[in-house]
Design a protein around this motif. Structure first.
Motif, PDB file in Angstrom:
ATOM      1  N   TYR A  45       3.743  -1.311  -7.691  1.00  0.00           N
ATOM      2  CA  TYR A  45       3.788  -0.051  -6.967  1.00  0.00           C
ATOM      3  C   TYR A  45       3.666   1.109  -7.944  1.00  0.00           C
ATOM      4  CZ  TYR A  45       8.700   0.290  -8.469  1.00  0.00           C
ATOM      5  OH  TYR A  45       9.851   0.363  -9.213  1.00  0.00           O
ATOM      6  N   THR A  46       3.250   2.236  -7.406  1.00  0.00           N
ATOM      7  CA  THR A  46       3.129   3.471  -8.174  1.00  0.00           C
ATOM      8  C   THR A  46       4.217   4.423  -7.735  1.00  0.00           C
ATOM      9  OG1 THR A  46       0.729   3.211  -8.354  1.00  0.00           O
ATOM     10  CG2 THR A  46       1.626   5.414  -8.755  1.00  0.00           C
ATOM     11  N   ASN A  53       3.285   3.051 -13.078  1.00  0.00           N
ATOM     12  CA  ASN A  53       3.022   1.807 -12.363  1.00  0.00           C
ATOM     13  C   ASN A  53       4.018   0.732 -12.797  1.00  0.00           C
ATOM     14  OD1 ASN A  53       0.711   2.811 -11.007  1.00  0.00           O
ATOM     15  ND2 ASN A  53      -0.520   2.468 -12.845  1.00  0.00           N
ATOM     16  N   GLN A 172       1.239  -3.854   2.221  1.00  0.00           N
ATOM     17  CA  GLN A 172       0.617  -2.703   1.571  1.00  0.00           C
ATOM     18  C   GLN A 172       1.082  -1.424   2.248  1.00  0.00           C
ATOM     19  OE1 GLN A 172      -3.652  -3.003   0.777  1.00  0.00           O
ATOM     20  NE2 GLN A 172      -3.908  -0.922   1.528  1.00  0.00           N
ATOM     21  N   TYR A 179       2.301   4.248  -3.915  1.00  0.00           N
ATOM     22  CA  TYR A 179       1.525   3.148  -3.352  1.00  0.00           C
ATOM     23  C   TYR A 179       2.197   1.834  -3.722  1.00  0.00           C
ATOM     24  CZ  TYR A 179      -2.336  -0.138  -2.648  1.00  0.00           C
ATOM     25  OH  TYR A 179      -3.103  -1.199  -2.249  1.00  0.00           O
ATOM     26  N   SER A 180       2.185   0.886  -2.793  1.00  0.00           N
ATOM     27  CA  SER A 180       2.790  -0.417  -3.059  1.00  0.00           C
ATOM     28  C   SER A 180       1.943  -1.512  -2.427  1.00  0.00           C
ATOM     29  CB  SER A 180       4.214  -0.474  -2.486  1.00  0.00           C
ATOM     30  OG  SER A 180       4.765  -1.769  -2.627  1.00  0.00           O
ATOM     31  N   ARG A 181       1.760  -2.587  -3.169  1.00  0.00           N
ATOM     32  CA  ARG A 181       1.091  -3.770  -2.615  1.00  0.00           C
ATOM     33  C   ARG A 181       1.745  -5.010  -3.215  1.00  0.00           C
ATOM     34  NH1 ARG A 181      -3.734  -5.218  -0.044  1.00  0.00           N
ATOM     35  NH2 ARG A 181      -4.390  -7.366  -0.463  1.00  0.00           N
TER      36      ARG A 181
END
Length: 207
Positions: A45-46, A53, A172, A179-181
């Protein structure tokens, strides 16, 4: 009962499946009420503030008890100093508390999250179907579903058609500039109750 999917074959099923066009009857289903498994967890994730990151690549032992609304995860941790220990998280969703346990240390955290849905939601879209393993009795029919949760997380969730055992999942999300995945590849499923795994250790007290 054990399920050990071949990871490469699972990925090929999800990417190059039959788009639901085969003779398998696929319906929305619910995973077992109690099961434990192993998960290969990868992703990252950011951070929305720092832009940094963070990446994840670990193997986790998971136990779910949907009747009691409790989960437990155990992760082996090895520090650069050579120290190794097991990091456990024991979460009681009805009590809105999760215990983080490292050796003789236990930290309680208040939570607001809900346990993941036991069943494929009614609004989920069937993405593809396919098979893991050889044709015949040894193969496993797999259905992959896509849906978006109420907190805007896009989930791709693959389960076995016959028994609704979880096999693969991606999550996601985009949130406030972050942002996360995450990807979860599931194996070694064992269905049943394991009450010792969800008993709060004596070292844990609620604050």
């Amino acid at each position: 009962m054990l399920l050990v999917p071949l990871l490469i074959l699972v990925i090929s099923v999800l990417v190059g499946g039959n788009n639901g066009q085969n003779d398998v009857i696929v319906t929305r289903c619910c995973v077992p009420s109690q099961f434990r498994c192993e998960m290969d967890v990868t992703g990252g994730y950011t951070d929305p503030v720092s832009g940094m990151n963070t990446f994840a690549d670990r193997r986790v032992r998971l136990y779910n008890d949907y009747d009691l609304n409790v989960t437990r995860t155990d992760t082996d941790v090895s520090l650069p100093s050579g120290v190794s220990f097991v990091h456990s998280e024991l979460t009681y969703y009805d009590q809105h508390i999760s215990y983080k346990i490292d050796g003789s240390q236990c930290r309680p955290d208040r939570i607001t999250a809900a346990m993941q849905d036991k069943c494929i939601p009614g609004y989920a879209v069937l993405v593809t179907t396919g098979r893991i393993g050889q044709s015949g009795g040894d193969g496993i029919e797999v259905a992959t579903w896509r849906y978006v949760t109420s907190d805007n997380i896009t989930i791709l969730r693959a389960v076995s058609v016959e028994q609704c055992w979880p096999i693969y999942q991606t999550e996601q999300s985009v949130f406030s500039g972050g942002y996360s995945r995450m990807t979860y590849m599931i194996s070694n499923i064992e269905v049943g109750k394991f009450p010792d795994l969800i008993t709060k250790p004596d070292i844990c007290t609620m604050t």
